[in-house]
Enzyme design. Structure first.
Site, PDB file in Angstrom:
ATOM      1  N   ARG A 107     -16.211 -22.558   0.524  1.00 50.12           N
ATOM      2  CA  ARG A 107     -14.743 -23.506  -0.160  1.00 50.12           C
ATOM      3  C   ARG A 107     -15.004 -24.314  -0.657  1.00 50.12           C
ATOM      4  O   ARG A 107     -15.741 -25.567  -1.056  1.00 50.12           O
ATOM      5  CB  ARG A 107     -13.817 -23.792   1.686  1.00 50.12           C
ATOM      6  N   ASP A 249     -10.826 -34.382   4.438  1.00 48.14           N
ATOM      7  CA  ASP A 249     -11.759 -33.566   2.719  1.00 48.14           C
ATOM      8  C   ASP A 249     -12.854 -33.861   2.419  1.00 48.14           C
ATOM      9  O   ASP A 249     -14.144 -33.452   2.248  1.00 48.14           O
ATOM     10  CB  ASP A 249     -11.326 -32.522   2.746  1.00 48.14           C
ATOM     11  N   LYS A 260      -5.696 -32.385   3.947  1.00 49.74           N
ATOM     12  CA  LYS A 260      -4.216 -30.811   4.125  1.00 49.74           C
ATOM     13  C   LYS A 260      -3.240 -31.548   3.525  1.00 49.74           C
ATOM     14  O   LYS A 260      -2.153 -32.562   3.513  1.00 49.74           O
ATOM     15  CB  LYS A 260      -3.871 -30.725   5.624  1.00 49.74           C
TER      16      LYS A 260
HETATM   17  O1  MRU Z   1      -7.310 -26.450   5.525  1.00 43.66           O
HETATM   18  P1  MRU Z   1      -8.616 -26.882   7.365  1.00 43.66           P
HETATM   19  O2  MRU Z   1      -7.516 -26.265   8.228  1.00 43.66           O
HETATM   20  O3  MRU Z   1      -9.526 -26.272   7.150  1.00 43.66           O
HETATM   21  O4  MRU Z   1      -7.937 -28.249   6.493  1.00 43.66           O
HETATM   22  C1  MRU Z   1      -8.325 -29.253   7.610  1.00 43.66           C
HETATM   23  C2  MRU Z   1      -7.489 -30.931   6.933  1.00 43.66           C
HETATM   24  O5  MRU Z   1      -8.004 -30.566   6.436  1.00 43.66           O
HETATM   25  C3  MRU Z   1      -8.426 -31.704   7.894  1.00 43.66           C
HETATM   26  O6  MRU Z   1      -7.506 -32.342   7.823  1.00 43.66           O
HETATM   27  C4  MRU Z   1      -9.975 -32.195   7.900  1.00 43.66           C
HETATM   28  O7  MRU Z   1     -10.707 -31.329   7.473  1.00 43.66           O
HETATM   29  C5  MRU Z   1     -10.556 -33.208   8.668  1.00 43.66           C
HETATM   30  S1  MRU Z   1     -11.238 -32.623   9.889  1.00 43.66           S
HETATM   31  C6  MRU Z   1     -12.013 -33.633  10.966  1.00 43.66           C
END
Ligand code: MRU
Length: 357
Positions: A107, A249, A260
Site C-alpha cells: 500500500r 497514515d 482516511k
Molecule cells: O485504509 P485503512 O483502514 O488502513 O486506513 C486506516 C486509517 O486511515 C487510520 O486512521 C490510520 O492508519 C491510523 S491507524 C492507527
C-alpha cells in the site's frame, strides 16, 4: 460486511515445517502462535473473528491490499514479522529481496510500512543473521506497543472532565500492535474518568468506524454513538463534541498529514465550529522526507467500493467513481499533533519543530 465462505487460509506443508525462533506475540489483530504468524481478518468483523495465516509474503501482500490487515502501524508490524518468518523458513537472498519489494509496496500511503520494511532490509543487507531479523521484527512489534502507551498518556492529558469526543475510521487496537493511537487516547481518557462519550463516524466507503471502532468500543465498554460521516457537523454546531481525535497514515515535515478519506472534511468542520482537532501518531508515521502534504502518495481504490458494499451494489455499474482512500489535512487545521514524544501545537509545527526533533 458479512463475508461468507470457510474461515480457512492455511498455506500448505512447506510453511508447516519451519524451525521457530520467533517468540509468541499477541495483539488484538495479530499473533505469533503455534509456530505461525496469524492475522485477524478485519474484513469479516464485527460478525466473525477469523484468523488468516500470514507466513508467506505474497499471502501477506494480499491480506494488506484487501484490508484484512490494515491501519498504518499494524501493516508495518505485520510485514516485518512476515519477512522475518520468511527468513526463518530458509528463503534465499534473492527471494528475500523480492519479498522486501512486494511487502514494502503493498500500500502506498502509510509510511509505517516503508519504515518497518526498510529497517528489516537494512539489517539484512548489513549482514544480519536470521536471528537478528527475528529479533528486529519482534522489537518493531514491541516498540509499537510502547508508542501507543505514550500516545495514550499524552493525548488523554488534553481531555478535560466530561468531554465528548469524535473519531473517524479505526485508529484503535485493530490498527496497531498496542492499544491504538486515537482510540488509545480515547480509551485512556475513559479510564481516567474524563471522557463522557465518543461519537464514531461510520467512515465511508469501507466502514472502518462502524465495523471496527464501534466493535472495539463495545468490547471496552466505552459509551459511544455511531453516526454517518455527514452527521458530524450537526453535533459540532450543537456543541455536543468538544474535541476530535484521528489517526494518521503519514505526517509530512510541515505538519500536513494524510489519514482516511473524510478526515480533511472533518477538520474543516471542526475549525468552523471552534472544536479542537488532534491527529495522533507515533514517530513511525512521521516522514521528514515529505516536505508537505502534496508529496504524500494517495492510494486510489476500486470503484466497486463506492458503488456498493461487499456483494451488494446500489449504484449503476456504468457510473464513474472517484475513490481516494485517504485525504490530506493541512497543518492550518490542526490544533495540535499528539506524538509519543510530545504534543506539538500548530504554531510549533509551522515553525518547523517536527524536523528538529
Ligand atoms: O485504509 P485503512 O483502514 O488502513 O486506513 C486506516 C486509517 O486511515 C487510520 O486512521 C490510520 O492508519 C491510523 S491507524 C492507527
Amino acid at each position: 460486511m458479512r463475508r461468507s465462505g470457510p474461515c480457512d487460509n492455511r498455506l500448505g506443508p512447506e510453511f508447516d515445517e519451519r524451525k521457530d525462533t520467533m517468540k509468541p506475540l499477541h495483539s488484538l489483530a495479530l499473533k505469533v502462535e503455534g509456530g505461525k504468524l496469524w492475522v485477524l481478518d478485519q474484513t469479516r468483523l464485527p460478525d466473525q473473528e477469523c484468523w488468516l495465516e500470514g507466513d508467506a509474503p505474497m499471502a501477506m501482500v494480499g491480506h494488506i491490499q484487501r484490508l484484512s490487515v490494515r491501519g498504518a502501524p499494524l501493516i508495518g508490524v505485520a510485514a516485518a514479522l512476515c519477512f522475518a518468518r520468511y527468513a526463518e523458513g530458509g528463503a534465499s537472498p534473492k527471494a528475500l529481496e523480492e519479498a522486501y519489494r512486494h511487502l514494502r509496496s503493498a500500500r502506498p500511503t502509510a509510511v509505517n510500512l516503508m519504515w518497518a520494511m526498510d529497517r528489516m532490509q537494512a539489517a539484512l543487507s548489513g549482514g544480519g543473521s536470521v536471528l537478528e531479523l527475528v529479533n528486529l521484527a519482534e522489537a518493531i512489534f514491541e516498540e509499537d506497543v510502547a508508542l501507543c502507551e505514550a500516545l495514550a498518556d499524552r493525548g488523554a492529558a488534553l481531555v478535560s472532565r466530561g468531554e465528548a469526543v469524535l473519531t473517524h475510521c479505526n485508529a484503535g487496537a485493530l490498527a496497531t500492535a498496542g492499544i491504538g493511537t486515537a482510540v488509545g487516547v480515547i480509551r485512556r481518557a475513559f479510564e481516567l474518568g474524563n471522557l463522557s462519550h465518543v461519537y464514531v463516524d461510520e467512515t465511508r466507503p469501507l466502514l472502518q468506524g462502524a465495523r471496527l471502532t464501534a466493535w472495539e468500543l463495545v468490547r471496552a465498554g466505552i459509551p459511544h454513538t455511531l453516526i454517518t460521516d455527514s452527521m458530524a457537523a450537526i453535533l459540532m454546531r450543537e456543541g455536543r463534541v468538544q474535541r476530535v481525535f484521528v489517526g494518521a497514515d503519514r505526517v509530512a515535515a510541515n505538519g500536513d498529514f494524510a489519514n482516511k478519506v473524510g478526515t480533511y472534511g472533518l477538520a474543516v468542520q471542526a475549525a468552523h465550529h471552534g472544536v479542537p482537532f488532534h491527529p495522533v501518531a507515533p514517530w513511525s508515521t512521521v516522514d521528514l522526507a515529505c516536505p508537505n502534504g502534496h508529496a504524500i502518495p494517495i492510494e486510489e481504490r476500486r470503484a466497486e467500493e463506492v458503488r456498493g458494499y461487499g456483494e451488494l451494489r446500489w449504484a449503476p455499474e456504468a457510473s464513474p467513481v472517484f475513490n481516494p482512500s485517504f485525504d490530506v489535512t493541512p497543518v492550518g487545521l490542526v490544533t495540535s499533533l499528539v506524538l509519543d514524544r510530545a504534543v506539538l501545537t500548530q504554531a510549533e509545527l509551522r515553525a518547523g519543530k517536527l524536523s528538529r526533533f
